[in-house]
Design an enzyme around this catalytic site. Structure first.
Site, PDB file in Angstrom:
ATOM      1  N   ASN A   1       0.833  -1.200   0.000  1.00  0.00           N
ATOM      2  CA  ASN A   1       0.000   0.000   0.000  1.00  0.00           C
ATOM      3  C   ASN A   1       0.870   1.253   0.000  1.00  0.00           C
ATOM      4  O   ASN A   1       0.377   2.357   0.145  1.00  0.00           O
ATOM      5  CB  ASN A   1      -0.929   0.004   1.226  1.00  0.00           C
ATOM      6  CG  ASN A   1      -2.057  -0.982   1.072  1.00  0.00           C
ATOM      7  OD1 ASN A   1      -2.726  -1.015   0.047  1.00  0.00           O
ATOM      8  ND2 ASN A   1      -2.268  -1.823   2.073  1.00  0.00           N
ATOM      9  N   ASN A   2       2.183   1.058  -0.157  1.00  0.00           N
ATOM     10  CA  ASN A   2       3.123   2.174  -0.146  1.00  0.00           C
ATOM     11  C   ASN A   2       3.326   2.669  -1.583  1.00  0.00           C
ATOM     12  O   ASN A   2       3.960   1.984  -2.390  1.00  0.00           O
ATOM     13  CB  ASN A   2       4.449   1.720   0.467  1.00  0.00           C
ATOM     14  CG  ASN A   2       5.455   2.841   0.604  1.00  0.00           C
ATOM     15  OD1 ASN A   2       5.554   3.717  -0.249  1.00  0.00           O
ATOM     16  ND2 ASN A   2       6.234   2.802   1.674  1.00  0.00           N
TER      17      ASN A   2
ATOM     18  N   ASP B   1       9.237  -7.080   2.522  1.00  0.00           N
ATOM     19  CA  ASP B   1       9.324  -6.462   3.836  1.00  0.00           C
ATOM     20  C   ASP B   1      10.764  -5.996   3.959  1.00  0.00           C
ATOM     21  O   ASP B   1      11.693  -6.694   3.542  1.00  0.00           O
ATOM     22  CB  ASP B   1       8.940  -7.410   4.963  1.00  0.00           C
ATOM     23  CG  ASP B   1       8.560  -6.658   6.233  1.00  0.00           C
ATOM     24  OD1 ASP B   1       8.170  -5.466   6.130  1.00  0.00           O
ATOM     25  OD2 ASP B   1       8.643  -7.227   7.330  1.00  0.00           O
TER      26      ASP B   1
ATOM     27  N   LYS C   1      19.885   5.058  -6.973  1.00  0.00           N
ATOM     28  CA  LYS C   1      19.497   4.328  -5.764  1.00  0.00           C
ATOM     29  C   LYS C   1      19.053   2.912  -6.114  1.00  0.00           C
ATOM     30  O   LYS C   1      19.439   1.948  -5.443  1.00  0.00           O
ATOM     31  CB  LYS C   1      18.367   5.068  -5.035  1.00  0.00           C
ATOM     32  CG  LYS C   1      17.904   4.358  -3.768  1.00  0.00           C
ATOM     33  CD  LYS C   1      16.716   5.040  -3.136  1.00  0.00           C
ATOM     34  CE  LYS C   1      16.164   4.183  -2.025  1.00  0.00           C
ATOM     35  NZ  LYS C   1      14.857   4.609  -1.559  1.00  0.00           N
TER      36      LYS C   1
END
Length: 192
Positions: free
Chosen positions: A9-10, A69, A172
């Protein structure tokens, strides 16, 4: 083009992954598959949480997906915040509060070495596989940079003079924990 759901949900993570898999997979969000509930994260490890989220999507929506995660593991804090990185300073999940607490807890520490670790679980047609990625670095003494998210403004990767919040998204992705895990995910997906 194959479609795959990224079980998050990010929106920042979703954009980052979509950029990395562009042209290879159509990465869809939870909302796009009709999943509007909060995914469970009740495990004590990054591996457990990642698997729990991916399995939930497969069990409830029958959509091939992957879930991640990520944790920031700081040596002087015995690996904390680790699996609790998103809610280190409380259930409000505030990046500002989390960074403030890390900086406060490291005030008297000379060892500022840390690593970001990401575990990705892929569920493809019910079959489960896991990969991970690690970025070693140090926690600097004050926030620097405006880009990135989470702990990026206080994490300086090894071999760099800038934080994750100061380097471009493309740069990144090449060196980050998530970028490395996604490269391994892409290798897995190519074998399917």
């Amino acid at each position: 083009m194959n479609k795959i759901c990224f079980a998050t949900n990010n929106p920042n993570k979703l954009k980052e992954i979509q950029r990395q898999l562009e042209g290879q997979y159509q990465v869809v969000s939870l909302k796009e598959i009709g999943c509007n509930e909060e995914l469970p994260e009740t495990q004590e490890t990054l591996e457990g949480n990642s698997a729990q989220k991916a399995q939930y999507v497969w069990d409830n929506y029958q959509v091939s997906c992957f879930a991640d995660d990520t944790g920031l593991e700081i040596n002087a804090l015995d690996g904390a915040p680790g699996v609790y990185s998103a809610r280190y300073a409380g259930p409000q999940r505030s990046s500002d509060d989390n960074m403030n607490l890390v900086l406060e807890n490291l005030k008297t520490q000379s060892d500022r070495s840390a690593r970001f670790r990401t575990v990705i679980t892929l569920v493809w047609n019910g079959e489960i596989q896991q990969v991970d990625g690690i970025a070693e670095g140090d926690i600097i003494k004050e926030r620097t940079g405006d880009d990135g998210f989470g702990y990026d403004p206080i994490f300086k990767p090894t071999g760099y003079t800038k934080t994750f919040a100061q380097i471009s998204a493309d740069e990144k992705n090449k060196i980050s924990h998530r970028g490395k895990a996604v490269e391994k995910l892409i290798t897995l997906l190519k074998k399917l």
